[in-house]
Design a protein around this motif. Structure first.
Motif, mmCIF file in Angstrom:
data_model
loop_
_atom_site.group_PDB
_atom_site.id
_atom_site.type_symbol
_atom_site.label_atom_id
_atom_site.label_comp_id
_atom_site.label_asym_id
_atom_site.label_seq_id
_atom_site.Cartn_x
_atom_site.Cartn_y
_atom_site.Cartn_z
ATOM 1 N N GLY B 29 44.102 8.331 39.359
ATOM 2 C CA GLY B 29 44.046 9.163 40.802
ATOM 3 C C GLY B 29 45.581 8.922 41.322
ATOM 4 N N GLU B 30 45.145 8.167 42.426
ATOM 5 C CA GLU B 30 46.056 7.926 43.542
ATOM 6 C C GLU B 30 47.643 7.398 42.725
ATOM 7 O OE1 GLU B 30 43.154 6.713 46.459
ATOM 8 O OE2 GLU B 30 42.250 8.294 44.931
ATOM 9 N N VAL B 31 47.378 6.032 42.490
ATOM 10 C CA VAL B 31 48.293 5.645 41.964
ATOM 11 C C VAL B 31 48.987 6.173 40.106
ATOM 12 C CG1 VAL B 31 47.741 3.319 43.183
ATOM 13 C CG2 VAL B 31 46.896 4.057 40.899
ATOM 14 N N THR B 32 50.196 5.825 39.763
ATOM 15 C CA THR B 32 50.133 6.151 38.380
ATOM 16 C C THR B 32 50.914 4.772 37.818
ATOM 17 O OG1 THR B 32 52.662 5.969 39.562
ATOM 18 C CG2 THR B 32 51.495 8.229 39.283
ATOM 19 N N VAL B 33 50.566 4.458 36.445
ATOM 20 C CA VAL B 33 50.837 3.500 35.837
ATOM 21 C C VAL B 33 51.988 3.688 34.808
ATOM 22 C CG1 VAL B 33 49.885 1.857 34.004
ATOM 23 C CG2 VAL B 33 48.775 2.234 35.646
ATOM 24 N N GLN B 34 53.131 3.150 35.242
ATOM 25 C CA GLN B 34 54.644 3.651 33.940
ATOM 26 C C GLN B 34 54.268 2.427 32.778
ATOM 27 O OE1 GLN B 34 57.041 4.717 35.532
ATOM 28 N NE2 GLN B 34 58.324 4.890 34.096
ATOM 29 N N ALA B 35 54.173 2.980 31.359
ATOM 30 C CA ALA B 35 53.930 2.505 30.928
ATOM 31 C C ALA B 35 55.083 2.478 29.731
ATOM 32 C CB ALA B 35 53.153 2.663 29.719
ATOM 33 N N LEU B 36 55.529 3.405 29.447
ATOM 34 C CA LEU B 36 57.013 2.919 28.951
ATOM 35 C C LEU B 36 57.951 3.286 29.833
ATOM 36 C CD1 LEU B 36 56.484 4.338 25.843
ATOM 37 C CD2 LEU B 36 56.174 2.107 26.409
ATOM 38 N N ARG B 37 59.394 2.612 30.241
ATOM 39 C CA ARG B 37 60.356 2.376 31.093
ATOM 40 C C ARG B 37 61.462 2.564 30.321
ATOM 41 N NH1 ARG B 37 58.260 0.224 36.729
ATOM 42 N NH2 ARG B 37 56.568 -0.484 36.020
ATOM 43 N N GLY B 38 61.423 3.087 29.638
ATOM 44 C CA GLY B 38 62.732 3.842 29.297
ATOM 45 C C GLY B 38 63.282 2.737 27.511
ATOM 46 N N VAL B 39 62.736 3.905 26.303
ATOM 47 C CA VAL B 39 62.851 2.658 25.443
ATOM 48 C C VAL B 39 63.828 3.938 24.207
ATOM 49 C CG1 VAL B 39 61.506 2.356 23.109
ATOM 50 C CG2 VAL B 39 60.674 1.747 25.297
ATOM 51 N N ASP B 40 64.819 3.304 23.375
ATOM 52 C CA ASP B 40 65.763 3.784 22.679
ATOM 53 C C ASP B 40 65.524 2.728 21.256
ATOM 54 O OD1 ASP B 40 66.779 5.367 24.599
ATOM 55 O OD2 ASP B 40 68.153 3.590 25.245
ATOM 56 N N SER B 57 51.770 -3.863 27.516
ATOM 57 C CA SER B 57 53.272 -3.987 27.739
ATOM 58 C C SER B 57 53.766 -2.886 26.759
ATOM 59 C CB SER B 57 54.114 -5.322 26.868
ATOM 60 O OG SER B 57 53.739 -5.176 25.861
ATOM 61 N N GLY B 58 53.174 -1.672 26.210
ATOM 62 C CA GLY B 58 53.446 -0.470 26.398
ATOM 63 C C GLY B 58 53.629 -0.165 24.758
ATOM 64 N N LEU B 62 53.843 3.062 22.765
ATOM 65 C CA LEU B 62 54.684 3.399 21.973
ATOM 66 C C LEU B 62 54.542 3.992 20.451
ATOM 67 C CD1 LEU B 62 58.083 3.981 21.599
ATOM 68 C CD2 LEU B 62 58.320 1.319 21.544
ATOM 69 N N LEU B 63 53.511 3.167 19.987
ATOM 70 C CA LEU B 63 53.334 3.554 18.700
ATOM 71 C C LEU B 63 52.184 4.663 18.536
ATOM 72 C CD1 LEU B 63 52.824 1.772 16.129
ATOM 73 C CD2 LEU B 63 50.736 1.831 16.210
ATOM 74 N N ASN B 64 51.838 5.355 19.694
ATOM 75 C CA ASN B 64 51.026 6.472 19.545
ATOM 76 C C ASN B 64 51.796 7.441 19.640
ATOM 77 O OD1 ASN B 64 48.402 4.922 19.144
ATOM 78 N ND2 ASN B 64 48.090 5.638 21.747
ATOM 79 N N ILE B 65 53.306 7.161 20.687
ATOM 80 C CA ILE B 65 53.825 8.378 20.998
ATOM 81 C C ILE B 65 54.664 8.528 19.210
ATOM 82 C CG2 ILE B 65 56.247 9.065 21.797
ATOM 83 C CD1 ILE B 65 55.134 7.809 24.551
ATOM 84 N N LEU B 66 55.005 8.202 19.151
ATOM 85 C CA LEU B 66 55.476 7.665 17.190
ATOM 86 C C LEU B 66 54.713 8.702 16.400
ATOM 87 C CD1 LEU B 66 57.303 3.660 16.967
ATOM 88 C CD2 LEU B 66 58.677 6.866 17.477
ATOM 89 N N PHE B 225 58.306 -5.291 26.598
ATOM 90 C CA PHE B 225 57.684 -6.580 28.351
ATOM 91 C C PHE B 225 57.994 -5.268 29.054
ATOM 92 C CE2 PHE B 225 57.368 -9.164 31.337
ATOM 93 C CZ PHE B 225 56.875 -9.850 31.297
ATOM 94 N N ASP B 226 56.727 -5.210 29.937
ATOM 95 C CA ASP B 226 56.719 -3.726 30.910
ATOM 96 C C ASP B 226 57.291 -3.223 30.460
ATOM 97 O OD1 ASP B 226 55.976 -3.505 33.057
ATOM 98 O OD2 ASP B 226 57.165 -4.117 33.908
ATOM 99 N N GLY B 227 57.478 -2.405 29.347
ATOM 100 C CA GLY B 227 57.650 -0.156 28.974
ATOM 101 C C GLY B 227 58.917 -1.099 28.567
ATOM 102 N N ARG B 228 59.702 -2.405 28.566
ATOM 103 C CA ARG B 228 60.977 -2.427 28.358
ATOM 104 C C ARG B 228 61.570 -2.673 26.877
ATOM 105 N NH1 ARG B 228 62.359 -2.463 33.636
ATOM 106 N NH2 ARG B 228 63.021 -0.712 33.940
ATOM 107 N N ILE B 229 62.691 -2.409 25.805
ATOM 108 C CA ILE B 229 62.273 -3.833 24.859
ATOM 109 C C ILE B 229 63.895 -4.986 25.713
ATOM 110 C CG2 ILE B 229 63.956 -3.353 22.446
ATOM 111 C CD1 ILE B 229 63.093 -1.125 21.965
#
Ligand SMILES: Nc1ncnc2c1ncn2[C@@H]1O[C@H](COP(=O)(O)OP(=O)(O)O)[C@@H](O)[C@H]1O
Ligand SMILES: [Mg+2]
Lengths: 788, 246
Positions: B29-40, B57-58, B62-66, B225-229
């Motif tokens: 909706g009006e807000v966005t949720v940042q599930a991953l914030r740059g994962v290597d 924490s995402g 991550l798994l779904n993207i993999l 944690f919070d979308g980061r490793i």
């Protein structure tokens, strides 16, 4: 069998209630199509075969009297293939044990062998013996109505002389498939029949020895009837010919054609409406059913099933359902079709029925059902597949609940917590709620279409007999009779009021439009029989011109008040006259042209004569009046309105009721299918939520209220919408049912609304009960074990 | 025992997944949720990797993207030669069909199919699968072939899900909280099954949990944690599933 196919079969079995309900929707639509089209095709095929096999004439002409020597010249008219002369006359009939007056049309048969044209189909017995004086073949309608059999005797007053006739056989004729007494509105098999006698005997009784008064002929292929008719008219002019006419205008065939035309409209319109609505509902229902399988689609996708395979899987699923519905619809429709054809054959008499179910009907049924089901499926499956599988497997996207409009305007204190849940749920997905409402409304509307004709026909009868033709009895004379007869009849015991009328056959013409009709001269200030204005109030027919039924004026002759109509009188002085059209009248049954009697008589230059009398009488006086009138030689027919209505109800009424019942039944099956599916789908969409509430301590009654309260609210909201849909659909029907035989009025009686609403509500209650039962079986543990 | 029909299996040090700068944003909706914030991330063949982290924490993202179930908002992720971030729908379907096995927290069995048929639904479209019976033997369910999911306990259902995931001989096995819905005793049985598959078939196994106790059975532990490793460590000694408790 692949695992997916097994899933298909098991899912179908698990959802069997829903599957059947969806199939019922399809069945309703398809059965209507099959019934209507197969009835139409069958009657058409049967008629054509009957006409062909029994040598039905293509050109007919009546005259006063011509010597048989003219027959050769008539047969030599170019284009004539076979020509036969006959003696045809009307007679009063007396059937032992039947007190009411009856009239017969008696046609001659060759004294030797079968006629070459218009041959009889003998149901029982045989043709009259050669040169028999008193043997007769009777039409099967009349024979059946009086339980007459070969060997029985009836009395006939032919040309004023009483004779006893012995039945030699019972028969049907292509010429009299539809039998209706002159001047009557509906068939009355007890009081009107067709008889056939040897030519010699009939001629003797009518002073027609060596002469004829009727001609029929078939034409060589490719001949235009009009050319032959013109030539025959010329030859007959000197012998009192009243104008030949083609098969198209032959009385029985004309009615039959009109009826088939109506049936064709029915056969297109009803299925179009039913199947159209069913297809829409199917689409809605299927897409919602598929939507409940969203997570399964996601799983299959996660395993690497491609879009095509998943699409095919669900397509197969709905096509199985569609096929089931189509087969049920075809079976039921064929059965109804046969029954309906037989009901038709009660008043359209054919010797046999060639039942025809064209393969095209199957193709249409399959295509419509298949496309509706497939499009609903593919759209939904497609939508589910566009979601990434990760999304599809999540429980439905977190719902954004909002306080409802009702709550925002501060009415919430009037609603309990569960009621608020219902309202929020409806408001949250207004589109879905609207589709449900529309679906139920369509079902409700269909119900009204199915049930509509009954009331319309009653209304037509009411207008005809209680507003326009209010006489108890219409008496016709053998010939135009001096006005004195009116006063004699008025003085019969029990007669209250009499009004004389004059009628004459005429061709009405305007520009290139032509219509052959009876022109009625009535008493302008009569209170028994009068024309009605467009508001159905009695109007005075003005002097010096003619008023026409709206359908006759607008649709057939294309004249407007003020135009001048050309009238070729076919009797009496046979003048061609021009008269102004002075007004338009309303009439649902048949079409009429009315003038003042004086005006008509002046045009005919015959002085003050009448062709018949309308009369009203004291209750209970009819038997005495019938008897006294029957004894008068100049009295030919008597049509009692009470009998007309009764015979209508026994023949066409039966048909209307049958059709009404079937359509209502099919509409009800569609309505039930839709409502039941809405309940099932609501249950599967919300089962988890409801089970969770149960776990939280809500009682079954409370969650039942939440689920069924929504269904109930939507159903109630749908009913008024359904009424509007119904009125609209009936309006379409009224516009298309438009023939010279009758026009349907758009009247919906309170019981039409009540019936439609009750079927919908009844379906809702039954569906609700079934859903209630499933609520008891909600698996509470499953909720705790899996997702969310 | 060595049913390695998938070509790239043999080399244990071979990189299977490599991800750079993965982000994922969900519009809500009006807000966005940042599930991953740059994962290597680099994952190699045969590894057993545990993804740890609190709820939200995402990990699943991550798994779904993999697994090709979802696509990243930005960044790249490769499965061997296949760029998953650029793959077409058809390539993704093919990838899931032949290379990945999924195990979900809520089993997601098809309720109208028996245990055997649930597995068959996958083997029927795979290139060189094992027989459904064999897969079920491996997870110790050879005797429940003709039961329906509803007739099984949660642990049994999850083992069916594992059998279904491994039956196609996938190169990777992605498990999203496979024990999340199970008690610890049942959970151990399920983990044993996964461990066995990883050991015997050499399948790269990624296992999500928010339960630190389970991390001891991994070759490698990655903490989100919070979308980061936020942490990555290698276990010097790997415990067997039997020894775990939580
Ligand atoms: N489809 C989605 N729509 C919106 N937000 C989502 C969606 N999927 C996940 N999220 C959000 O993204 C964040 C990470 O979710 P997820 O990867 O499921 O976490 P985890 O598996 O670690 O518990 C959470 O805040 C979650 O609410
Ligand atoms: Mg998760």
């Amino acid at each position: 069998m692949t695992a997916l196919d097994k899933k298909l079969l098991r899912d179908l079995w698990l959802m069997r209630g829903q599957v059947l309900a969806i199939a019922a929707v399809i069945m309703g639509g398809v059965a209507t199509l099959v019934m209507a089209l197969s009835t139409y095709d069958s009657l058409l095929t049967t008629r054509d075969r009957f006409y062909r096999d029994y040598g039905f004439g293509q050109v007919f002409a009546s005259l006063k009297r011509a010597p048989e020597s003219l027959a050769g010249r008539l047969a030599d008219v170019p284009g004539v293939a076979t020509l036969e002369t006959r003696v045809v006359t009307l007679a009063k009939l007396e059937v032992p044990g039947f007190a009411d007056p009856a009239v017969g049309m008696i046609a001659s048969l060759p004294d030797h062998g079968a006629p070459r044209l218009n041959r009889l189909h003998l149901k029982r017995g045989r043709l009259p013996a050669p040169y028999s004086e008193n043997e007769t073949v009777v039409s099967d309608t009349f024979a059946d109505a009086h339980k007459l059999n070969p060997g029985d005797r009836i009395g006939a007053i032919i040309n004023g002389k009483r004779q006893t006739l012995i039945l030699s056989g019972v028969a049907l004729s292509p010429e009299y498939v539809y039998q209706i007494a002159p001047g009557a509105m509906f068939p009355d098999f007890q009081r009107y029949g067709v008889l056939w006698m040897g030519r010699h005997a009939l001629a003797m009784a009518n002073n027609m020895n060596g002469a004829f008064n009727n001609v029929s002929a078939t034409l060589t292929p490719g001949t235009k009837p009009q050319a032959v008719i013109d030539r025959i008219d010329e030859l007959l002019a000197a012998y009192g010919g009243i104008g030949g006419y083609s098969r198209e205008y032959q009385f029985s065939n004309r009615f039959l054609s009109e009826e088939l035309k109506q049936l064709k409209t029915t056969a297109t319109l009803f299925p179009a409406i039913f199947l159209g609505v069913a297809a829409f509902l199917l689409n809605v229902v299927v897409s919602r059913m598929i939507a409940t399988q969203r997570d399964q689609i996601a799983i299959l996708k996660a395993f690497g099933y491609g879009d095509l395979m998943i699409g095919a899987h669900f397509l197969k699923m709905v096509l199985v359902i569609a096929l089931l519905g189509v087969s049920m619809g075809i079976a039921l429709g064929a059965w109804f079709g046969v029954s309906l054809s037989h009901v038709y054959m009660n008043f359209y008499r054919f010797p046999y029925l060639d039942y025809v179910l064209r393969p095209m009907v199957f193709v249409i049924a399959l295509a419509v059902a298949g496309i509706a089901a497939a499009s609903g499926t593919l759209l939904t499956v497609g939508r589910a597949m566009r979601l990434p599988p990760a999304e599809g497997m999540r429980p439905d996207t977190p719902e954004v609940y909002r306080t409802t409009l009702i709550e925002r305007i501060g009415l919430q204190r009037w609603f309990s917590q569960p009621s608020r849940m219902i309202l929020r749920h409806i408001e949250r997905r207004p589109w879905k709620a609207m589709l449900t409402i529309l679906g139920i409304a369509c079902a409700c509307g269909l119900m009204m279409v199915g049930d509509y004709q009954r009331g319309a026909v009653e209304y037509m009868l009411d207008v005809q007999f209680n507003r326009s033709a209010r006489e108890d009895l219409a008496v016709t004379f053998t010939d135009p009779t001096a006005i004195g007869a009116l006063h004699e009849i008025a003085s019969l015991p029990g007669v209250r009021r009499v009004e004389g009328f004059r009628d004459v056959s005429a061709n009405l013409r305007f520009d290139q439009h032509k219509y052959r009709a009876a022109l009625y001269g009535i008493e302008p200030d009569g209170i028994l029989h009068h024309a009605l204005d467009t508001d159905l109030n009695a109007v005075r027919v003005p002097p010096g011109g003619v008023v026409l039924t709206d359908h006759l004026a607008e649709r057939i002759l294309h004249v407007r008040p003020g135009d001048t109509l050309t009238i070729e009188l076919l009797e009496g002085n046979r003048r061609v006259i021009e008269v102004p059209v002075l007004g338009i009248t309303k009439q649902y049954l048949g079409v009429s042209a009315y003038m003042q009697r004086d005006t008509l008589n002046r045009l005919l230059r015959e002085g003050d004569v009448i062709s018949g009398v309308y009369l009203s009488h004291d209750p209970g006086a009819e038997a005495g009046i019938y008897k006294r009138l029957q004894a008068r030689p100049r009295v030919l027919g008597q049509v009692a309105h009470a009998n007309a209505i009764r015979s209508f109800n026994a023949t066409m009424g039966e048909f209307v009721l049958f059709f009404n019942m079937i359509s209502a039944l099919l509409a009800a099956s569609i309505a039930f299918g839709v409502v039941y599916n809405s309940a099932r789908i609501a249950l599967s969409e919300r089962g988890r939520e409801l089970a969770s509430l149960r776990v939280l301590g809500f009682s079954r009654a409370e969650i039942g209220y939440i689920l069924l309260g929504e269904l109930g609210t939507l159903t109630l909201a749908a009913i008024p919408v359904g009424f509007l849909v119904g009125i609209g659909l009936c309006g379409v029907l009224v516009l298309s049912f438009n023939s010279e035989l009758y026009r349907l009025p758009l009247v919906l009686e309170p019981y039409n609304y009540a019936m439609a609403a009750s079927v919908v509500l009844g379906s809702a209650v039954v569906s609700g009960l079934l859903a209630w039962r499933s609520l008891g079986k909600l698996d509470l543990v499953a909720v705790l074990k899996t997702r969310e | 025992m060595t049913c390695r029909h998938i070509p790239y299996h043999s080399d244990m040090t071979q990189t299977i997944f490599s991800a750079q700068g993965l982000t994922k944003v969900y519009p809500m909706g009006e807000v966005t949720v940042q599930a991953l914030r740059g994962v290597d991330l680099l994952l190699s063949a045969g590894e057993l990797v545990v993804l740890l982290g609190p709820s939200g924490s995402g990990k699943s993202t991550l798994l779904n993207i993999l697994g090709g179930l979802d696509t990243a908002t930005s960044g790249t992720v490769r499965y061997r030669d296949l760029d998953l971030s650029k793959a077409s729908d058809k390539e993704l379907t093919n990838y899931r069909r032949h290379h990945v096995g999924f195990v979900f927290q809520f089993y997601n069995l098809i309720p109208s199919l028996t245990v055997r048929e649930n597995v068959a639904a996958v083997t029927e479209i795979a290139r060189a699968p094992m027989r459904p019976e064999e897969a079920l033997e491996r997870v110790g369910l050879g005797h429940r072939l003709d039961h329906f999911p509803a007739q099984l306990s949660g642990g049994e259902q999850q083992r069916v899900a594992i059998a279904r995931a491994i039956a196609k001989n996938p190169a990777v096995l992605l498990c999203d909280e496979p024990t999340g819905a199970l008690d610890s005793q049942t959970g151990v049985v399920v983990l044993e099954a996964l461990e066995k598959v990883n050991r015997e078939l050499g399948t790269l196994t990624v296992l999500i949990t928010h339960n630190a106790g389970i991390a001891d059975m991994a070759d490698r532990v990655i903490r989100l944690f919070d979308g980061r490793i936020v942490e990555e460590r290698r276990n010097s000694t790997k415990k067997s599933a039997k020894e775990l408790s939580w």
